[in-house]
Motif scaffolding. Structure first.
Motif, PDB file in Angstrom:
ATOM      1  N   LYS A  49       0.739  -1.454  -0.309  1.00 50.98           N
ATOM      2  CA  LYS A  49       0.090   0.039  -0.039  1.00 50.98           C
ATOM      3  C   LYS A  49       0.976   0.991  -0.381  1.00 50.98           C
ATOM      4  CE  LYS A  49      -3.801   2.603   2.661  1.00 50.98           C
ATOM      5  NZ  LYS A  49      -4.267   2.681   4.235  1.00 50.98           N
ATOM      6  N   PRO A  50       0.339   2.098  -0.988  1.00 54.33           N
ATOM      7  CA  PRO A  50       1.247   3.728  -0.673  1.00 54.33           C
ATOM      8  C   PRO A  50       1.160   4.494  -0.072  1.00 54.33           C
ATOM      9  CG  PRO A  50      -0.411   3.542  -2.480  1.00 54.33           C
ATOM     10  CD  PRO A  50      -0.235   2.083  -2.331  1.00 54.33           C
ATOM     11  N   PRO A  51       1.663   5.347   0.456  1.00 54.65           N
ATOM     12  CA  PRO A  51       1.350   6.280   1.448  1.00 54.65           C
ATOM     13  C   PRO A  51       0.034   7.093   0.763  1.00 54.65           C
ATOM     14  CG  PRO A  51       3.398   7.016   0.678  1.00 54.65           C
ATOM     15  CD  PRO A  51       3.175   5.792  -0.223  1.00 54.65           C
ATOM     16  N   ALA A  52      -0.466   8.259   1.155  1.00 60.28           N
ATOM     17  CA  ALA A  52      -1.551   8.767   0.481  1.00 60.28           C
ATOM     18  C   ALA A  52      -0.464  10.024   0.068  1.00 60.28           C
ATOM     19  CB  ALA A  52      -2.360   9.756   2.194  1.00 60.28           C
ATOM     20  N   PRO A  53      -0.963  10.658  -0.711  1.00 62.84           N
ATOM     21  CA  PRO A  53      -0.927  11.411  -1.822  1.00 62.84           C
ATOM     22  C   PRO A  53      -0.531  12.487  -0.730  1.00 62.84           C
ATOM     23  CG  PRO A  53      -2.598  10.402  -2.955  1.00 62.84           C
ATOM     24  CD  PRO A  53      -2.687   9.574  -1.558  1.00 62.84           C
ATOM     25  N   ALA A  54       0.618  13.344  -1.623  1.00 70.35           N
ATOM     26  CA  ALA A  54       0.220  14.711  -0.772  1.00 70.35           C
ATOM     27  C   ALA A  54      -1.194  15.776  -0.942  1.00 70.35           C
ATOM     28  CB  ALA A  54       2.086  15.349  -2.292  1.00 70.35           C
ATOM     29  N   GLY A  55      -0.690  16.172   0.229  1.00 71.43           N
ATOM     30  CA  GLY A  55      -2.045  16.892   0.288  1.00 71.43           C
ATOM     31  C   GLY A  55      -3.521  16.416   0.851  1.00 71.43           C
ATOM     32  N   GLU A  56      -3.263  14.901   0.854  1.00 73.32           N
ATOM     33  CA  GLU A  56      -3.999  14.543   1.427  1.00 73.32           C
ATOM     34  C   GLU A  56      -4.125  14.061   3.362  1.00 73.32           C
ATOM     35  OE1 GLU A  56      -5.835  10.721   0.141  1.00 73.32           O
ATOM     36  OE2 GLU A  56      -5.968  11.143  -1.993  1.00 73.32           O
ATOM     37  N   GLY A  57      -5.603  14.464   3.831  1.00 71.51           N
ATOM     38  CA  GLY A  57      -4.772  14.846   4.420  1.00 71.51           C
ATOM     39  C   GLY A  57      -4.238  15.745   5.892  1.00 71.51           C
ATOM     40  N   GLU A  58      -3.882  16.318   6.483  1.00 74.35           N
ATOM     41  CA  GLU A  58      -3.187  16.895   7.897  1.00 74.35           C
ATOM     42  C   GLU A  58      -1.403  16.759   7.321  1.00 74.35           C
ATOM     43  OE1 GLU A  58      -2.332  19.871  11.657  1.00 74.35           O
ATOM     44  OE2 GLU A  58      -3.749  17.764  11.497  1.00 74.35           O
ATOM     45  N   GLY A  59      -0.571  17.926   6.402  1.00 79.28           N
ATOM     46  CA  GLY A  59       0.845  17.652   7.017  1.00 79.28           C
ATOM     47  C   GLY A  59       1.236  17.200   8.797  1.00 79.28           C
ATOM     48  N   ASN A  60       2.278  16.812   8.430  1.00 78.67           N
ATOM     49  CA  ASN A  60       3.280  16.475  10.184  1.00 78.67           C
ATOM     50  C   ASN A  60       4.539  16.722   9.852  1.00 78.67           C
ATOM     51  OD1 ASN A  60       4.566  14.290   9.801  1.00 78.67           O
ATOM     52  ND2 ASN A  60       2.297  14.196   9.461  1.00 78.67           N
ATOM     53  N   TRP A  61       4.732  16.996  10.856  1.00 76.08           N
ATOM     54  CA  TRP A  61       6.478  17.019  10.805  1.00 76.08           C
ATOM     55  C   TRP A  61       7.600  16.186  10.201  1.00 76.08           C
ATOM     56  CZ3 TRP A  61       8.140  21.858  12.185  1.00 76.08           C
ATOM     57  CH2 TRP A  61       7.639  22.361  12.862  1.00 76.08           C
ATOM     58  N   LEU A  62       7.138  14.288  10.346  1.00 85.63           N
ATOM     59  CA  LEU A  62       7.995  13.766  10.252  1.00 85.63           C
ATOM     60  C   LEU A  62       7.090  13.062   8.852  1.00 85.63           C
ATOM     61  CD1 LEU A  62       9.348  11.783  13.416  1.00 85.63           C
ATOM     62  CD2 LEU A  62      10.313  13.548  11.777  1.00 85.63           C
ATOM     63  N   GLY A  63       6.084  13.204   8.439  1.00 90.37           N
ATOM     64  CA  GLY A  63       5.674  12.477   6.853  1.00 90.37           C
ATOM     65  C   GLY A  63       4.857  11.614   7.533  1.00 90.37           C
ATOM     66  N   MET A  64       4.272  11.213   5.631  1.00 90.43           N
ATOM     67  CA  MET A  64       3.341   9.628   6.771  1.00 90.43           C
ATOM     68  C   MET A  64       3.881   8.391   5.455  1.00 90.43           C
ATOM     69  SD  MET A  64      -0.331  11.045   5.709  1.00 90.43           S
ATOM     70  CE  MET A  64      -0.962   9.135   5.620  1.00 90.43           C
ATOM     71  N   PRO A  65       4.879   7.739   6.162  1.00 91.39           N
ATOM     72  CA  PRO A  65       5.573   6.765   4.933  1.00 91.39           C
ATOM     73  C   PRO A  65       4.756   5.142   4.748  1.00 91.39           C
ATOM     74  CG  PRO A  65       5.911   6.445   7.683  1.00 91.39           C
ATOM     75  CD  PRO A  65       4.720   7.330   7.663  1.00 91.39           C
ATOM     76  N   ARG A  66       5.596   4.814   4.067  1.00 89.66           N
ATOM     77  CA  ARG A  66       5.254   3.420   3.808  1.00 89.66           C
ATOM     78  C   ARG A  66       6.480   2.348   3.061  1.00 89.66           C
ATOM     79  NH1 ARG A  66       1.376  -0.221   4.672  1.00 89.66           N
ATOM     80  NH2 ARG A  66      -0.724   1.162   4.784  1.00 89.66           N
ATOM     81  N   GLY A  67       7.015   1.277   3.803  1.00 86.89           N
ATOM     82  CA  GLY A  67       8.408   0.864   3.714  1.00 86.89           C
ATOM     83  C   GLY A  67       7.836  -0.257   2.613  1.00 86.89           C
ATOM     84  N   ARG A  68       8.971  -0.680   2.058  1.00 87.44           N
ATOM     85  CA  ARG A  68       9.015  -2.145   1.290  1.00 87.44           C
ATOM     86  C   ARG A  68      10.567  -2.925   1.307  1.00 87.44           C
ATOM     87  NH1 ARG A  68       9.052   1.827  -2.641  1.00 87.44           N
ATOM     88  NH2 ARG A  68       9.890   1.971  -4.028  1.00 87.44           N
ATOM     89  N   PHE A  69      11.133  -3.617   1.085  1.00 87.93           N
ATOM     90  CA  PHE A  69      12.033  -4.894   1.245  1.00 87.93           C
ATOM     91  C   PHE A  69      12.441  -4.539  -0.709  1.00 87.93           C
ATOM     92  CE2 PHE A  69      11.769  -5.479   5.670  1.00 87.93           C
ATOM     93  CZ  PHE A  69      13.090  -4.680   6.095  1.00 87.93           C
ATOM     94  N   GLU A  70      13.435  -4.093  -1.579  1.00 89.16           N
ATOM     95  CA  GLU A  70      13.402  -3.900  -2.712  1.00 89.16           C
ATOM     96  C   GLU A  70      15.615  -4.223  -2.731  1.00 89.16           C
ATOM     97  OE1 GLU A  70      12.952  -0.316  -5.233  1.00 89.16           O
ATOM     98  OE2 GLU A  70      11.954  -1.580  -5.217  1.00 89.16           O
ATOM     99  N   ASN A  71      16.298  -5.440  -3.405  1.00 88.51           N
ATOM    100  CA  ASN A  71      17.033  -5.685  -3.718  1.00 88.51           C
ATOM    101  C   ASN A  71      17.838  -5.392  -2.732  1.00 88.51           C
ATOM    102  OD1 ASN A  71      16.429  -6.685  -6.313  1.00 88.51           O
ATOM    103  ND2 ASN A  71      16.342  -3.792  -6.966  1.00 88.51           N
ATOM    104  N   GLY A  72      17.839  -6.330  -1.204  1.00 85.90           N
ATOM    105  CA  GLY A  72      18.534  -6.130  -0.015  1.00 85.90           C
ATOM    106  C   GLY A  72      18.367  -4.605   0.603  1.00 85.90           C
TER     107      GLY A  72
END
Length: 269
Positions: A151-174
């Motif tokens: 699942k990707p993070p929310a598109p920019a501009g959706e919801g209230e912006g914050n100091w550390l942002g909204m993350p989504r992680g994945r493992f890719e090629n180590g």
């Protein structure tokens, strides 16, 4: 009258912190969950990126150093003309003794943002499980939880912006790759007034380069501020001898007698 500079109170506060803590043993990293590279442990950036991501000469309180911008190849942050002018204006206030008048949000103990929190000089710990990667920072005991999955993070501009942002992680090629959106526009990338807007997107990449070194990359995209995406790269070293200590930024301002309640429009100062 106070005669504190930006760096004086930081140094005094850091010394005060060290004298009040009991040294903590660095944790022994456990095995990573199946299928993940092992990033666990305490890490630290031993470099000058916190002062200025671009190559720079020495100036008051700042040693000269090489830059960390690897793309574009010239090592320059690709500012739009109006954003470059804003940086020039912000630089006129980085030595103000009063934190309210100082243009750097970090002087007010506001959250450093990403990627700045990674290379400020304070260590941080990475903890992994199958569903999340947690970042625990010595700086004011801040934490960042990165969910893993498609699942990707929310598109920019959706919801209230914050100091550390909204993350989504994945493992890719180590490597651990983290996409982050939904920032507010208040944080800086370093102490040289390199700034962004609320359209910021950051893609971080953590890659093991051996048992005790991570390669860290961050690609910055912000069409309101920059003419193109740009990337920084540096090494993070494992901290083996000691774990995370105490660094309480606002409490130290209290101890120094510095007021730290400001209007939300501080960035207009």
């Amino acid at each position: 009258m106070r005669h504190w500079t930006q760096w004086t109170w930081v140094v005094v506060a850091a010394v005060a912190a060290v004298t009040q803590v009991v040294l903590a043993q660095a944790p022994t990293p456990g095995p990573a969950p199946a299928g993940q590279p092992n990033l666990q442990g305490v890490w630290r950036a031993w470099n000058l990126a916190r002062f200025d991501l671009e190559a720079h000469g020495a100036r008051p309180g700042v040693p000269g150093g090489l830059g960390f911008v690897v793309d574009p190849p010239d090592g320059k942050i690709p500012y739009r003309p109006e954003a470059l002018e804003k940086r020039k204006q912000l630089l006129t206030k980085i030595y103000e003794a009063d934190p309210y008048k100082n243009s750097d949000p970090l002087v007010k103990c506001y959250l450093p943002g990403v990627p700045r929190i990674t290379y400020m000089g304070w260590p941080f710990e990475i903890i992994q499980n199958q569903s999340n990667v947690a970042f625990v920072y010595e700086w004011s005991h801040k934490k960042r939880l990165v969910p893993l999955g498609a699942k990707p993070p929310a598109p920019a501009g959706e919801g209230e912006g914050n100091w550390l942002g909204m993350p989504r992680g994945r493992f890719e090629n180590g490597s651990l790759v983290i996409d982050i959106t939904n920032f507010n526009g208040y944080t800086w990338f370093d102490a040289a007034a390199n700034h962004h807007s609320d359209a910021l997107k950051v893609t971080e990449k953590y890659t093991p380069m051996g048992a005790d070194v991570l390669q860290y990359e961050a690609t910055i995209t912000d069409p309101k501020t920059f003419t193109r995406p740009w990337t920084i790269r540096m090494s993070l070293q494992r901290q083996k001898d000691i774990g995370l200590l105490d660094y309480e930024c606002t409490a130290m301002l209290d101890e120094l007698g510095i007021h730290h309640t400001w209007p939300r429009d501080f960035d207009a100062q």
